[in-house]
Design an enzyme around this catalytic site. Structure first.
Site, PDB file in Angstrom:
ATOM      1  CB  CYS A 233       2.385   3.706  11.338  1.00  0.00           C
ATOM      2  SG  CYS A 233       1.481   2.783  10.114  1.00  0.00           S
TER       3      CYS A 233
ATOM      4  CD  GLN B   5      -7.521  -0.330   7.027  1.00  0.00           C
ATOM      5  OE1 GLN B   5      -8.392  -1.147   7.317  1.00  0.00           O
ATOM      6  NE2 GLN B   5      -6.289  -0.403   7.494  1.00  0.00           N
TER       7      GLN B   5
ATOM      8  N   GLY C 195       0.812  -1.210   0.000  1.00  0.00           N
ATOM      9  CA  GLY C 195       0.000   0.000   0.000  1.00  0.00           C
ATOM     10  C   GLY C 195       0.849   1.266   0.000  1.00  0.00           C
ATOM     11  CB  THR C 196       3.854   2.220   1.942  1.00  0.00           C
ATOM     12  OG1 THR C 196       3.223   2.018   3.210  1.00  0.00           O
ATOM     13  CG2 THR C 196       4.805   3.413   2.022  1.00  0.00           C
TER      14      THR C 196
ATOM     15  CB  ALA D 237      -1.842  -8.587  -0.275  1.00  0.00           C
ATOM     16  CG  HIS D 238      -0.458  -6.190   5.209  1.00  0.00           C
ATOM     17  ND1 HIS D 238      -0.699  -5.808   6.493  1.00  0.00           N
ATOM     18  CD2 HIS D 238       0.095  -5.121   4.604  1.00  0.00           C
ATOM     19  CE1 HIS D 238      -0.301  -4.551   6.668  1.00  0.00           C
ATOM     20  NE2 HIS D 238       0.180  -4.112   5.526  1.00  0.00           N
TER      21      HIS D 238
ATOM     22  CB  THR E 232      12.418  -9.746 -11.185  1.00  0.00           C
ATOM     23  OG1 THR E 232      13.472  -9.553 -12.126  1.00  0.00           O
ATOM     24  CG2 THR E 232      11.777 -11.106 -11.403  1.00  0.00           C
TER      25      THR E 232
ATOM     26  CG  ASN F  49      -5.545   4.347   8.427  1.00  0.00           C
ATOM     27  OD1 ASN F  49      -5.864   5.253   7.646  1.00  0.00           O
ATOM     28  ND2 ASN F  49      -4.514   4.454   9.232  1.00  0.00           N
TER      29      ASN F  49
HETATM   30  C1  LIG Z   1      -1.992  -0.198   5.795  1.00  0.00           C
HETATM   31  C2  LIG Z   1      -2.318   1.029   5.022  1.00  0.00           C
HETATM   32  C3  LIG Z   1      -1.393   1.592   4.120  1.00  0.00           C
HETATM   33  C4  LIG Z   1       0.003   1.042   3.956  1.00  0.00           C
HETATM   34  O1  LIG Z   1      -0.005  -0.215   3.347  1.00  0.00           O
HETATM   35  P1  LIG Z   1       1.257  -1.206   3.521  1.00  0.00           P
HETATM   36  O2  LIG Z   1       0.913  -2.335   2.612  1.00  0.00           O
HETATM   37  O3  LIG Z   1       1.277  -1.597   4.962  1.00  0.00           O
HETATM   38  O4  LIG Z   1       2.450  -0.459   3.094  1.00  0.00           O
HETATM   39  C5  LIG Z   1      -1.774   2.705   3.404  1.00  0.00           C
HETATM   40  N1  LIG Z   1      -2.997   3.245   3.553  1.00  0.00           N
HETATM   41  C6  LIG Z   1      -3.911   2.736   4.405  1.00  0.00           C
HETATM   42  C7  LIG Z   1      -5.252   3.374   4.496  1.00  0.00           C
HETATM   43  C8  LIG Z   1      -3.607   1.626   5.163  1.00  0.00           C
HETATM   44  O5  LIG Z   1      -4.500   1.137   6.020  1.00  0.00           O
END
Ligand SMILES: *Cc1c(COP(=O)(O)O)cnc(C)c1O
Length: 387
Positions: free
Chosen positions: A331, A185, A74-75, A206-207, A243, A157
């Protein structure tokens, strides 16, 4: 400490991987190990998996496969969207204005801050209401001829509030301004249609949806060319070199697909637990305030401010009692800095560190939520005495 008795109520921070996602990934570590850029048999098999994953994700978002770029999470998706759009647009048109919100995740917040501070972009922050909600009319009023990008979080979030992306999308499209949304989210819980909502750039990871950490995707509408932030080989249509992490991308696609297939049943289960938590907390705990919207919020998300309770302290006491929650966003570990989100929604200065976020998941048991609700009032009393 008996780990079996620890109850996880922090699904907004991350989720356990679904066994079906793990199973889908396994062949791509040692069996199908080719480099997807290689032209031989081994490469073709890896490439086929990559392209199937791209198709799966595109279908869920109502996008085209070639509009999906894989990233490390996500970041990175947020960074690529915002920085890549800002630099590409400025290089082409000289435009310089970025419009965003005060309730973004740090991945957006710190990226736009840097663009303003170090690269002289004119960053403007939209107002939000007491629930952290962005009024599409405010976006309309602040769009300018030199706006390079609007970036609005889809669902928050920290406080769960869901924004009106379709309305914001219509406003931006009418002015021909690119709209990015951080849906890391939201994508775990809500149906997202980038065509209907007229979103140009969309980040997912994904997580937060039972997939692996360290993999995500950015939807990039056809015709948009971002300035690549990572240069090298020509992978991902020359937008993101390196890759591809094939096994993890397969995991991301499996997680996205399951989230879409099981969306309603998961949401129904989670919403009932969420409403139980919100109702009981507000009814039984004095000095408790809900943060974020009462109903227009993520189905799994409950968040509060408790007067005169140190949030980190509360999280530690809950942990000792066997319940994993968080205060503010994940975080902020060891960094009790007041949350930008709580400040933006006007939480009183003396309560800015007094927050608790409780987020449930598809496998959260009602009995565990009951046990949590039974111990919470006493733990809050203790935290208040300790302060
Ligand atoms: C968790 C989160 C991110 C960051 O995603 P990562 O995969 O942990 O780098 C960015 N934006 C929101 C709203 C999130 O909840």
């Amino acid at each position: 400490m008996n780990l079996d008795q620890q109850v996880y109520l922090d699904y907004a921070a991350t989720t356990p991987m679904d066994d079906r996602v793990v199973a889908a990934m396994l062949p791509y570590f040692s069996e199908v190990y080719g480099n997807p850029s290689s032209i031989h048999f081994f490469g073709q098999r890896a490439e086929a998996a990559l392209e199937t994953a791209r198709e799966t994700i595109a279908e869920v978002l109502n996008a085209k496969p070639e509009e999906i770029v894989f990233t490390s999470g996500g970041t990175e998706s947020d960074n690529l969207a915002v920085r890549g759009a800002a630099f590409a647009r400025r290089a082409k048109t000289g435009a310089n204005h970025i419009l965003t919100t005060p309730v973004e995740h740090d991945a957006i917040l710190h990226t736009v801050e840097q663009l303003g501070r170090e690269f002289q972009f004119d960053v403007e922050t939209l107002p939000v209401d007491a629930n952290g909600w962005v009024d599409p009319e405010d976006v309309k009023r602040r769009l300018r001829a030199d706006t390079v990008l609007v970036s609005v979080i889809y669902a928050n979030n920290e406080i769960g509030t869901i924004n009106a992306l379709a309305e914001i999308g219509a406003v931006c499209r009418a002015q021909g301004v690119w709209l990015h949304s951080d849906a890391v989210q939201a994508a775990a819980h809500l149906e997202i249609d980038v065509e209907k909502e007229q979103i140009d750039l969309l980040s997912i990871g994904a997580h937060k949806m039972y997939g692996p950490k360290g993999v995500g995707a950015l939807y990039i509408r056809s015709g948009i060319h971002l300035m690549p932030m990572q240069t090298g080989g020509g992978q991902e249509a020359e937008t993101r070199a390196g890759t591809q992490n094939v096994a993890y991308i397969v995991g991301l696609a499996a997680a996205v697909k399951l989230a879409a297939l099981e969306r309603e049943q998961r949401a129904e289960h989670e919403r009932s637990l969420r409403d139980q938590i919100i109702g009981r907390v507000l009814d039984t705990i004095p000095g408790a305030h809900l943060t974020g919207h009462f109903s227009n919020r993520l189905p799994n998300h409950a968040s509060f401010v408790f007067e005169n309770v140190d949030g980190n302290h509360l999280v530690m006491l809950l942990d000792a009692a066997g319940f994993a929650c968080s205060s503010g966003s994940a975080c902020k570990v060891g960094n009790p800095k007041p949350s930008n989100v709580l400040q933006a929604i006007g939480v009183q200065a003396e309560w800015l560190l007094d927050s608790l976020r409780v987020t449930v998941g598809k496998d959260t048991l009602e009995a565990d939520v009951e046990r949590f609700l039974a111990v919470l009032p006493g733990i809050i009393e203790r935290a208040r005495r300790l302060r």
